[in-house]
Design a protein around this motif. Structure first.
Motif, PDB file in Angstrom:
ATOM      1  N   UNK A 292      11.035  52.140  42.779  1.00  0.00           N
ATOM      2  CA  UNK A 292      11.896  50.441  42.623  1.00  0.00           C
ATOM      3  C   UNK A 292      11.033  50.073  44.049  1.00  0.00           C
ATOM      4  N   UNK A 293      10.772  50.483  44.601  1.00  0.00           N
ATOM      5  CA  UNK A 293       9.647  49.865  45.725  1.00  0.00           C
ATOM      6  C   UNK A 293       8.342  49.533  45.824  1.00  0.00           C
ATOM      7  N   UNK A 294       8.242  50.566  44.301  1.00  0.00           N
ATOM      8  CA  UNK A 294       6.723  50.245  43.889  1.00  0.00           C
ATOM      9  C   UNK A 294       6.649  49.222  43.495  1.00  0.00           C
ATOM     10  N   UNK A 295       8.247  49.390  42.480  1.00  0.00           N
ATOM     11  CA  UNK A 295       7.397  47.868  41.680  1.00  0.00           C
ATOM     12  C   UNK A 295       7.938  46.123  42.672  1.00  0.00           C
ATOM     13  N   UNK A 296       8.361  46.808  43.312  1.00  0.00           N
ATOM     14  CA  UNK A 296       9.361  45.781  44.639  1.00  0.00           C
ATOM     15  C   UNK A 296       7.501  45.473  44.968  1.00  0.00           C
ATOM     16  N   UNK A 297       6.782  46.016  45.938  1.00  0.00           N
ATOM     17  CA  UNK A 297       5.014  46.046  46.105  1.00  0.00           C
ATOM     18  C   UNK A 297       4.225  45.689  45.006  1.00  0.00           C
ATOM     19  N   UNK A 298       5.056  45.262  43.661  1.00  0.00           N
ATOM     20  CA  UNK A 298       3.294  45.134  42.747  1.00  0.00           C
ATOM     21  C   UNK A 298       3.176  46.070  42.803  1.00  0.00           C
ATOM     22  N   UNK A 299       3.252  46.768  42.696  1.00  0.00           N
ATOM     23  CA  UNK A 299       2.634  48.038  42.429  1.00  0.00           C
ATOM     24  C   UNK A 299       2.587  48.802  40.840  1.00  0.00           C
ATOM     25  N   UNK A 300       3.252  47.899  39.459  1.00  0.00           N
ATOM     26  CA  UNK A 300       3.735  49.003  38.077  1.00  0.00           C
ATOM     27  C   UNK A 300       2.869  49.747  37.724  1.00  0.00           C
ATOM     28  N   UNK A 301       2.074  50.308  38.466  1.00  0.00           N
ATOM     29  CA  UNK A 301       1.549  51.577  37.542  1.00  0.00           C
ATOM     30  C   UNK A 301       2.019  52.903  37.619  1.00  0.00           C
ATOM     31  N   UNK A 302       2.382  52.748  39.554  1.00  0.00           N
ATOM     32  CA  UNK A 302       3.132  53.420  40.142  1.00  0.00           C
ATOM     33  C   UNK A 302       4.628  53.873  40.289  1.00  0.00           C
ATOM     34  N   UNK A 303       5.091  52.729  40.023  1.00  0.00           N
ATOM     35  CA  UNK A 303       6.529  52.448  39.558  1.00  0.00           C
ATOM     36  C   UNK A 303       7.272  53.257  38.300  1.00  0.00           C
ATOM     37  N   UNK A 304       6.038  52.709  36.889  1.00  0.00           N
ATOM     38  CA  UNK A 304       6.279  53.361  35.980  1.00  0.00           C
ATOM     39  C   UNK A 304       5.724  54.699  35.826  1.00  0.00           C
ATOM     40  N   UNK A 305       5.096  55.375  36.908  1.00  0.00           N
ATOM     41  CA  UNK A 305       4.806  56.407  36.708  1.00  0.00           C
ATOM     42  C   UNK A 305       6.414  56.947  37.490  1.00  0.00           C
ATOM     43  N   UNK A 306       6.582  56.673  38.449  1.00  0.00           N
ATOM     44  CA  UNK A 306       7.753  58.023  39.034  1.00  0.00           C
ATOM     45  C   UNK A 306       9.221  57.047  37.686  1.00  0.00           C
ATOM     46  N   UNK A 307       9.063  56.142  37.278  1.00  0.00           N
ATOM     47  CA  UNK A 307      10.710  55.569  36.971  1.00  0.00           C
ATOM     48  C   UNK A 307      10.290  56.534  35.616  1.00  0.00           C
TER      49      UNK A 307
END
Length: 182
Positions: free
Chosen positions: A12-27
């Motif tokens: 969620x924090x990666x998504x909010x920081x506009x880092x969608x690749x990191x967000x998708x990997x962690x999610x």
């Protein structure tokens, strides 16, 4: 294990920081860590709904939408979307990652060129929240419906719904951060 919880919040924090690749990997890791598929809404016992899994699917769907990967953004909500209303009724405070799933789904529909479906979904979300639903959810639902109407070229409807979302955010007693949807 605390790892899936940490992965969802980190995603969620990666998504909010506009880092969608990191967000998708962690999610994606969190989805895998929660295992299996979800039971029907309201189900219990083995395979029953996991709030954490729905939250992970929500972050994954939104991240894939931000990446413009419509097919993947559409796949994630299919499993979790039926569970979102119950989760948000139980925890209507802004910030529950599951609350972003309807917006993520609508974004994916828009990216897939299915504007009419996006509008219908957003209108269904708004109707589902209803007049007596939690204010934060009403504001978000009105704003989502307004944005989908805007994408579909329904300018008067978009303005009316945007104004509704903003007016709810301005109601006394609203949390300070809830103005963001409008």
């Amino acid at each position: 294990s605390v790892r899936p919880v940490a992965l969802v919040h980190s995603a969620l924090q990666a998504r909010l920081a506009t880092r969608p690749e990191d967000a998708a990997t962690r999610a994606g890791e969190a989805v895998a860590a929660t295992g299996g598929t979800l039971a029907p809404p309201g189900g219990s016992g083995p395979g029953a709904v996991s709030d954490l899994r729905v939250q992970a699917l929500s972050v994954l769907a939104f991240a894939r939408g931000l990446q413009g990967r419509a097919a993947e953004a559409l796949a994630a909500p299919e499993e979790g979307l039926p569970h979102v209303p119950a989760l948000l009724q139980a925890d209507p405070v802004p910030g529950n990652p599951a609350g972003a799933m309807p917006a993520a789904y609508c974004l994916a529909l828009v990216l897939d060129g299915r504007l009419a479906d996006a509008v219908a979904t957003a209108e269904m979300v708004l109707a589902g929240v209803g007049e007596d639903g939690p204010r934060a959810l009403r504001a978000l639902a009105a704003t989502l419906a307004g944005r989908m109407a805007l994408f579909h070229g329904r300018l008067d409807e978009a303005r009316r719904l945007g104004d509704l979302g903003l007016s709810i955010c301005r109601e006394p007693g609203q949390l300070p951060a809830t103005h963001w949807p409008a």
